[in-house]
Design an enzyme around this catalytic site. Structure first.
Site, PDB file in Angstrom:
ATOM      1  N   GLY A  10      35.425  52.916  52.805  1.00  0.00           N
ATOM      2  CA  GLY A  10      35.278  51.555  53.346  1.00  0.00           C
ATOM      3  C   GLY A  10      36.421  51.209  54.291  1.00  0.00           C
ATOM      4  O   GLY A  10      36.930  50.088  54.274  1.00  0.00           O
ATOM      5  N   ARG A  44      30.458  54.427  57.547  1.00  0.00           N
ATOM      6  CA  ARG A  44      29.186  55.048  57.972  1.00  0.00           C
ATOM      7  C   ARG A  44      29.172  55.441  59.454  1.00  0.00           C
ATOM      8  O   ARG A  44      28.602  56.453  59.827  1.00  0.00           O
ATOM      9  CB  ARG A  44      28.030  54.089  57.684  1.00  0.00           C
ATOM     10  CG  ARG A  44      27.688  54.063  56.220  1.00  0.00           C
ATOM     11  CD  ARG A  44      26.642  53.052  55.920  1.00  0.00           C
ATOM     12  NE  ARG A  44      27.081  51.715  56.286  1.00  0.00           N
ATOM     13  CZ  ARG A  44      26.423  50.597  56.018  1.00  0.00           C
ATOM     14  NH1 ARG A  44      25.276  50.651  55.389  1.00  0.00           N
ATOM     15  NH2 ARG A  44      26.886  49.423  56.368  1.00  0.00           N
ATOM     16  N   LYS A 148      39.051  44.143  42.710  1.00  0.00           N
ATOM     17  CA  LYS A 148      38.374  43.038  42.042  1.00  0.00           C
ATOM     18  C   LYS A 148      37.268  42.525  42.982  1.00  0.00           C
ATOM     19  O   LYS A 148      37.389  42.699  44.194  1.00  0.00           O
ATOM     20  CB  LYS A 148      39.353  41.928  41.679  1.00  0.00           C
ATOM     21  CG  LYS A 148      39.963  41.203  42.903  1.00  0.00           C
ATOM     22  CD  LYS A 148      39.252  39.934  43.249  1.00  0.00           C
ATOM     23  CE  LYS A 148      39.426  39.516  44.652  1.00  0.00           C
ATOM     24  NZ  LYS A 148      38.531  38.605  45.236  1.00  0.00           N
ATOM     25  N   GLU A 216      42.974  27.001  51.032  1.00  0.00           N
ATOM     26  CA  GLU A 216      43.001  27.690  52.329  1.00  0.00           C
ATOM     27  C   GLU A 216      42.372  26.767  53.364  1.00  0.00           C
ATOM     28  O   GLU A 216      41.380  26.097  53.064  1.00  0.00           O
ATOM     29  CB  GLU A 216      42.191  28.989  52.247  1.00  0.00           C
ATOM     30  CG  GLU A 216      42.819  30.003  51.312  1.00  0.00           C
ATOM     31  CD  GLU A 216      41.960  31.226  51.045  1.00  0.00           C
ATOM     32  OE1 GLU A 216      42.528  32.316  50.850  1.00  0.00           O
ATOM     33  OE2 GLU A 216      40.737  31.089  51.018  1.00  0.00           O
ATOM     34  N   ASP A 235      35.397  34.583  43.069  1.00  0.00           N
ATOM     35  CA  ASP A 235      36.167  35.292  44.095  1.00  0.00           C
ATOM     36  C   ASP A 235      37.666  35.228  43.803  1.00  0.00           C
ATOM     37  O   ASP A 235      38.361  36.245  43.887  1.00  0.00           O
ATOM     38  CB  ASP A 235      35.856  34.679  45.475  1.00  0.00           C
ATOM     39  CG  ASP A 235      36.623  35.349  46.602  1.00  0.00           C
ATOM     40  OD1 ASP A 235      36.735  36.583  46.596  1.00  0.00           O
ATOM     41  OD2 ASP A 235      37.113  34.633  47.505  1.00  0.00           O
ATOM     42  N   HIS A 240      42.763  35.996  40.608  1.00  0.00           N
ATOM     43  CA  HIS A 240      44.093  35.591  41.102  1.00  0.00           C
ATOM     44  C   HIS A 240      44.664  34.396  40.328  1.00  0.00           C
ATOM     45  O   HIS A 240      45.821  34.394  39.920  1.00  0.00           O
ATOM     46  CB  HIS A 240      44.042  35.196  42.581  1.00  0.00           C
ATOM     47  CG  HIS A 240      43.455  36.240  43.483  1.00  0.00           C
ATOM     48  ND1 HIS A 240      43.455  37.579  43.190  1.00  0.00           N
ATOM     49  CD2 HIS A 240      42.859  36.136  44.696  1.00  0.00           C
ATOM     50  CE1 HIS A 240      42.889  38.245  44.176  1.00  0.00           C
ATOM     51  NE2 HIS A 240      42.505  37.392  45.105  1.00  0.00           N
ATOM     52  N   LYS A 325      38.147  26.677  50.064  1.00  0.00           N
ATOM     53  CA  LYS A 325      38.252  27.062  51.481  1.00  0.00           C
ATOM     54  C   LYS A 325      38.023  25.831  52.348  1.00  0.00           C
ATOM     55  O   LYS A 325      37.414  24.853  51.917  1.00  0.00           O
ATOM     56  CB  LYS A 325      37.192  28.117  51.800  1.00  0.00           C
ATOM     57  CG  LYS A 325      37.352  29.366  50.930  1.00  0.00           C
ATOM     58  CD  LYS A 325      37.195  30.623  51.722  1.00  0.00           C
ATOM     59  CE  LYS A 325      37.357  31.854  50.872  1.00  0.00           C
ATOM     60  NZ  LYS A 325      38.636  32.527  51.003  1.00  0.00           N
TER      61      LYS A 325
HETATM   62  C1  BG6 Z   1      40.866  37.568  48.155  1.00  0.00           C
HETATM   63  C2  BG6 Z   1      39.645  36.699  48.252  1.00  0.00           C
HETATM   64  O1  BG6 Z   1      40.819  38.330  46.982  1.00  0.00           O
HETATM   65  O2  BG6 Z   1      42.022  36.747  48.129  1.00  0.00           O
HETATM   66  C3  BG6 Z   1      39.725  35.822  49.494  1.00  0.00           C
HETATM   67  O3  BG6 Z   1      38.484  37.505  48.310  1.00  0.00           O
HETATM   68  C4  BG6 Z   1      41.022  35.041  49.510  1.00  0.00           C
HETATM   69  O4  BG6 Z   1      38.613  34.952  49.574  1.00  0.00           O
HETATM   70  C5  BG6 Z   1      42.205  35.960  49.279  1.00  0.00           C
HETATM   71  O5  BG6 Z   1      41.134  34.418  50.765  1.00  0.00           O
HETATM   72  C6  BG6 Z   1      43.497  35.180  49.100  1.00  0.00           C
HETATM   73  O6  BG6 Z   1      44.570  36.072  49.073  1.00  0.00           O
HETATM   74  P1  BG6 Z   1      45.973  35.717  49.750  1.00  0.00           P
HETATM   75  O7  BG6 Z   1      46.805  36.917  49.510  1.00  0.00           O
HETATM   76  O8  BG6 Z   1      45.666  35.453  51.198  1.00  0.00           O
HETATM   77  O9  BG6 Z   1      46.443  34.487  49.063  1.00  0.00           O
END
Ligand code: BG6
Length: 477
Positions: A10, A44, A148, A216, A235, A240, A325
């Site tokens: 990937g 691919r 994840k 974000e 997500d 996290h 978001k």
């Molecule tokens: C990713 C999510 O695991 O973490 C994203 O899929 C998210 O949607 C991102 O924006 C946030 O990570 P960081 O390191 O930018 O805080």
């Protein structure tokens, strides 16, 4: 000498572009990429050597909030010499014969397989690697890095863990949540357990409540087909944010070892109480018009919930967690809000009731700060909140804070699983998230650039508290 090959499935994925390729560049520039290491990228699209090199070059020059320092041609060239590319479909057995042939060509070697692919390809990958004996450790170690989310609920996570264990042993599986590789999170452990003076305050006697924010100001970009299946809670909430909570509240591990640190994280995760009545889901206005999103989608791009840690130390201390978001600001932090002593001096003055807050700022303006009240200099007695601060002496162009993927790749090379999730940990996360995800109805639509739906405000306000507005007044670069 034995070689090390990192096979990256990937290499054209968002993950590879946003995090992994820039992390490899940094490692190359710092001189920490092992000399004997080769990276074999796969996707691919057929690309010859020159096309692949220009792809990597382009990725390194894309605007990237995580990687804002300049690319030096000298190090790019050095990195590209380590890269090879092998096109192929991951559900096609012929590809694996080719892969085997390519790898065997490099003699004795350790191997790391990194999966940045759609989960529905996993079983093809494992089965086909086995068919050509690439999962065998007869030449050197074989390790698997898998991103994840592991599954999309408890049942599918268990199924994936079972599948993984059919082909690999637990010590070969590196389940990756990049937050565990964040310097700012790892430093929480040092702050708490290598200093003696803060830890005695981290309990129900002193803490009023805890807030965790991961907001974000941008949307889902090109990731519609991935994101619309999952939503914000799965997500970033399942992984996290729960990890942030675990780092901030776990008990001291008996030693700094994988087993001891992971055990303490798991204990917290297993003691979280889901309260399905106390979760609010939101979706930003315009989300349904995003590329590859169902035009009637009810997927959450925001959530806020309340939970408790069911142990004596944090009994009745509420934890409020929110993420989303297209919000007002990009900021990730944990705030520990302390109780005010009943007889606090000068509490009747303006701001006299402002609580002390310990903030672990994961980003931006990374640091650990303590919000305190101070006297405004002058003849009058006036109070003002200030920050006692530890800040990383970093600017955007320095590499002082390594990218989490850099750290986690090094850990995988060294065989250290301390900052990876094991099967039990991932399952504990899902056991907590499932009842919350099942409470998902129609999300509240919120205006872009706000702090989410007003219902999220109500969730905390009905307890007589409010969300803290993340401050940009400390650790400014
Ligand atoms: C990713 C999510 O695991 O973490 C994203 O899929 C998210 O949607 C991102 O924006 C946030 O990570 P960081 O390191 O930018 O805080």
């Amino acid at each position: 000498m034995k070689n090390l090959t990192l096979v990256f499935f990937g290499i054209t994925s968002n993950l590879a572009q946003k995090y992994f390729i820039p992390a490899l560049y940094d490692m190359c520039e710092k001189g920490v990429l092992p000399d004997n290491m080769t990276i074999l990228g796969n996707a691919r699209t057929p690309m010859d050597k020159a096309e692949f090199a220009s792809y990597i070059h382009k990725v390194l020059h894309l605007p990237n909030v995580h990687h804002q320092h300049s690319i030096q041609e000298e190090f790019f060239k050095k990195l590209i010499r380590k890269f090879h590319y092998l096109a192929g479909h991951l559900d096609d057995p012929v590809f694996y014969t080719l892969l085997k042939h390519t790898l065997d060509h490099s003699g004795l070697q350790d191997r790391i397989f990194y999966l940045a692919t759609y989960p529905d390809l996993y079983h093809h990958i494992f089965e086909n690697l086995k068919k050509v004996s690439l999962n065998k450790q007869d030449q050197g170690f074989v390790r698997l890095m898998i991103e994840k989310p592991i599954g999309h609920d408890l049942k599918s996570a268990k199924a994936l863990n079972t599948l993984l264990l059919k082909y690999f042993t637990e010590d070969q599986i590196y389940r990756l949540d990049h937050y565990l590789g964040k310097e700012t999170l790892q430093n929480i452990l040092t702050f708490r357990f290598s200093n003696g003076i803060f830890e005695p305050l981290i309990n129900k006697e002193y803490i009023d409540h805890i807030q965790i924010t991961a907001s974000e100001d941008f949307g889902i970009g090109q990731r519609g087909s991935y994101y619309d299946q999952l939503g914000a809670l799965k997500d970033v909430g399942q992984n996290h944010q729960l990890q942030m909570l675990a780092f901030a509240t776990m008990n001291a591990p008996a030693e700094f070892s994988n087993e001891a640190v992971t055990r303490q994280r798991i204990k917290i995760l297993q003691s979280l109480t889901p309260v399905p009545k106390k979760i609010v889901f939101g979706q930003y206005a315009g989300y349904r018009k995003e590329e590859n999103v169902d035009p009637v989608s009810n997927t959450d791009t925001f959530y806020a919930f309340k939970t408790f840690i069911k142990n004596d130390r944090f009994k009745d201390v509420p934890v409020y967690i929110r993420a989303g978001k297209k919000l007002a600001q990009t900021v990730t932090e944990i705030s520990i809000i302390f109780k005010n002593p009943i007889n606090r001096l000068l509490k009747n003055l303006d701001l006299g009731e402002e609580p002390n807050v310990l903030i672990y700022r994961v980003g931006p303006n990374e640091g650990i700060v303590l919000k305190i009240l101070t006297k405004v200099p002058g003849h009058e007695i006036k109070l003002e909140p200030e920050y006692m601060q530890f800040c990383y002496k970093a600017d955007l162009h320095s590499h002082i804070i390594p990218d989490p993927h850099e750290r986690l790749l090094m850990d995988t090379i060294h065989g250290d699983q301390t900052f990876f999730n094991d099967a039990e940990e991932v399952e504990a996360q899902w056991a907590f998230i499932d009842p919350l995800a099942n409470a998902r109805g129609k999300p509240h639509i919120y205006k872009v650039g706000t702090w989410g739906p007003k219902e999220a405000g109500r969730l905390i306000e009905e307890d007589g508290r409010s969300w803290l507005e993340p401050s940009m007044d400390f650790c400014r670069i």
